[in-house]
Design an enzyme around this catalytic site. Structure first.
Site, PDB file in Angstrom:
ATOM      1  N   THR A 144       0.874  -1.213  -0.056  1.00 38.28           N
ATOM      2  CA  THR A 144      -0.035  -0.038   0.109  1.00 38.28           C
ATOM      3  C   THR A 144       0.884   1.363   0.089  1.00 38.28           C
ATOM      4  O   THR A 144       1.268   1.748  -0.937  1.00 38.28           O
ATOM      5  CB  THR A 144      -0.968  -0.220   1.273  1.00 38.28           C
ATOM      6  N   LYS A 172       3.742  -6.980   3.945  1.00 34.86           N
ATOM      7  CA  LYS A 172       3.239  -5.735   3.692  1.00 34.86           C
ATOM      8  C   LYS A 172       2.957  -4.973   4.911  1.00 34.86           C
ATOM      9  O   LYS A 172       2.584  -5.610   6.058  1.00 34.86           O
ATOM     10  CB  LYS A 172       2.264  -5.489   2.735  1.00 34.86           C
ATOM     11  N   THR A 183       0.591  -8.581  13.524  1.00 38.94           N
ATOM     12  CA  THR A 183       0.464  -7.322  12.847  1.00 38.94           C
ATOM     13  C   THR A 183       0.512  -7.322  11.234  1.00 38.94           C
ATOM     14  O   THR A 183       0.838  -8.071  10.806  1.00 38.94           O
ATOM     15  CB  THR A 183       1.455  -6.202  13.149  1.00 38.94           C
ATOM     16  N   GLU A 269       5.973   3.977   7.778  1.00 37.79           N
ATOM     17  CA  GLU A 269       5.452   5.407   6.959  1.00 37.79           C
ATOM     18  C   GLU A 269       6.238   6.620   7.109  1.00 37.79           C
ATOM     19  O   GLU A 269       6.366   6.880   8.397  1.00 37.79           O
ATOM     20  CB  GLU A 269       3.915   5.606   7.284  1.00 37.79           C
ATOM     21  N   ASN A 391      -0.672  10.560   6.186  1.00 34.12           N
ATOM     22  CA  ASN A 391      -1.709  10.124   6.995  1.00 34.12           C
ATOM     23  C   ASN A 391      -2.782  11.246   6.903  1.00 34.12           C
ATOM     24  O   ASN A 391      -3.909  11.145   7.324  1.00 34.12           O
ATOM     25  CB  ASN A 391      -1.386   9.484   8.377  1.00 34.12           C
TER      26      ASN A 391
END
Lengths: 395, 395
Positions: A144, A172, A183, A269, A391
């Site tokens: 993603t 991922k 997770t 991220e 985000n």
């Protein structure tokens, strides 16, 4: 390679149109023979439809395939979402000519959007036709906000009729990561022959020391799923729990999980640095794990590492905020290999040297509690402005 | 005004040189007569020296003064730090001509630095000479990364010999905020006459619904301290627990705490928006509080609000990650006053309207679990790139 490295596994990955930007979004991993399966999944009270169906199917029996889509979490879409998920899995099972219970499904992406059913059914023939040694394509199709695909392969000394046992893995998940049972999404394949209960135990033990010790943002996904498929193609004597062969296999599986965990943390991220937190000398294993994860998950510690700032008080403040045994005067803290705190107070070192070391891409935080024999390692990443940007916009 | 609004309290604030930038960093609040005191403090295993000394002094007896410095947490400096703290408190007590146990001390700022003792002792005469109706100066002197001072004042209907009972309050703390027993530093003054046990109970109840429901970054400070001083100058009949007067006082104290909490949340590090999370219909009070705090503390929810992004799945994912009773089909979620989820699936509304409302400065998240009669409200703020910048550099 990766998930297609062990014998008897094929995979493919492609763009089906779920992602509007045209990037790969659909992956399939198939075992040529029925495989033992073990899985761990999120403890979240809201679970994706894909996961709900997979959990039903996992209750018993062997498995042949796992379908994974990215770009849509297939979550919180009510009855319509659940029914569509069942239809998709049934259609794939029919195409593979296997019972529907032998097919698993995992999804990742945005919550609350119905999957574009016709795009997926339209893509299935190409996905099946593309099956081959395409572990890398599969690893790319499950991404993603990941910047790189996470893959692993390894050969153990456990000799079988056709050579050593092999393991392959892909994973991922770079945000919404908090350890609790499991997770993110990871698929691990192996050609080992192993009893189902031994496989479950090996997975559980491995996940405890790897994916469960990973934190990116302390948020927990509705879709977390770790799956291992063992198809026995190596022809080794079937591994039973408690044997030397089990220990070798479990260590190999744990190494695979730890390696994928480190890759996930390093690609968190917005992350620019991998943070590894080692806690030793704890009074209990639970204390060690809790403190290591809390430090790795602290926004202030993560921001400090991002800024290469030696503000070590934040590390101790994070440790001290856990319900765990700590005696400040017994604690010793090393930051990036430099001792900074012991015997209740700061160690005057060379601040320039510490700052230099904090510029590195991998930062080790080592805390010794001086109370007992237990230790644990947690994996995380720094917090950057890029995390916030990603985000703010993700939808 | 603020802490000097109730009768019989004086305060002062000044720059003593603890902060290198010359901003105010030393505050003193003094009651002209001995005051009942109640306090709650951080559960962190590493506690500031100021807090350790204050906790000793709080064990019994009335109090006359609280000294507060910003710019240095006075924490984790070993025996030297603790001894210096005792000397400073003793010196202030001598200057005020009160027993040393009547003086409290709170600190906020960076961990692991010794206080500049001579600067503080050098400043004490001016600090004492400056005592007066200077609640605002005191509120400014306790700020660290706060952008604005947090102050409150209120008059209750509880008539005393000299008029109604008054309350005043000040608070600081915009990062490293996670609720556990207490958070940040707050000093509340009142001229009410009240029994010590009733004061403790009223503070505990008030903090449960206010500071304990505040989260900025889920990090917990080593210095959190909430103090209320009641000096009886209003001359009201002494308040006892369980009486109507107690209820009036407790409500006033709670309102003061909730108001300061909202001010703290709105001024969270880097924050541009206040987030208020109301959870209703919970099966237990514990569930309601846990879920409200988890949502308010989620990095992904906070980033989403910062980006005015209606990605409501993150709110449910955060709620679902708690160990709390949830049945997805009973849950209803309103975001900024717009229904977005009910009966297990998305409510198709007007996305433009929702985005518009998410642009506002105060965002309400309302979750009804549909399971019981318990509710709770949590306070938080959005996560911005500025938070990361502040905490990359803070040292």
């Amino acid at each position: 390679m990766s998930v297609t490295y062990p014998r008897g596994f094929r995979a493919s990955g492609m763009s089906s149109g779920i992602k509007e930007n045209g990037r790969p979004d659909l992956a399939l991993v198939v075992s040529d023979r029925p495989a033992r399966a073990a899985a761990l999944s999120t403890a979240n009270r809201f679970k994706a439809a894909s996961l709900l169906v997979s959990l039903e199917h996992l209750r018993r029996g062997e498995k042949r395939a796992v379908l994974i889509n990215s770009g849509n979490a297939n979550c919180l879409n009510g009855r319509a979402g659940l029914e569509m998920t069942r239809r998709l899995v049934a259609e794939l099972a029919a195409a593979l000519q296997v019972p529907v219970e032998e097919v698993l499904f995992a999804s990742t992406g945005k919550i609350g959007l119905l999957l574009p059913e016709s795009k997926i059914t339209g893509a299935l023939p190409s996905l099946l036709a593309g099956l081959g040694d395409h572990g890398h394509a599969a690893a790319e199709a499950i991404m993603t906000t990941d910047r790189v695909a996470k893959e692993y392969r390894f050969e153990t000394g456990l000799a079988g009729r056709t050579g050593p046992v092999r393991l392959g893995g892909m994973a991922k998940g770079v945000g919404m990561i908090r350890p609790e049972l499991a997770t993110m999404i990871a698929v691990i394949t192996t050609d080992a022959a192993i009893e189902a209960s031994a496989l479950r135990q090996a997975l559980k033990e491995s996940v405890q020391e790897s994916f469960n010790m990973l934190t990116v943002d302390e948020d927990q996904s509705t879709n977390d799923f770790v799956l291992v498929l063992a198809n026995g193609a190596a022809g080794n004597p079937r591994i039973k729990a408690g044997t030397p062969a089990y220990a070798v296999f479990r260590d190999a599986l744990r190494d695979c999980c730890v390696d994928l965990t480190r890759q996930l943390a390093a690609d968190g991220e917005g992350a620019e640095k991998l943070i590894v937190v080692k806690v030793g000398g704890a009074w209990s294993l639970r204390d060690a794990r809790r403190i290591a994860r809390r430090i790795a998950g602290s926004s202030l510690v993560k921001s400090m590492i991002s800024g290469s700032n030696p503000n070590w008080g934040r590390v101790l403040a994070a440790a001290g905020s856990c319900a765990a045994r700590i005696r400040p005067e017994k604690v010793r803290l090393d930051l990036a290999g430099v001792p900074v705190f012991a015997a209740g107070e700061k160690i005057a070192g060379d601040p320039a040297e510490l700052r230099n070391r904090l510029e590195k891409k991998e930062i080790m935080i080592e805390l010794d509690l001086g109370l007992g024999a237990f230790s644990a390692t947690a994996y995380g990443c720094d917090l950057t402005e890029e995390y916030v940007r990603i985000n703010q916009e993700y939808s």
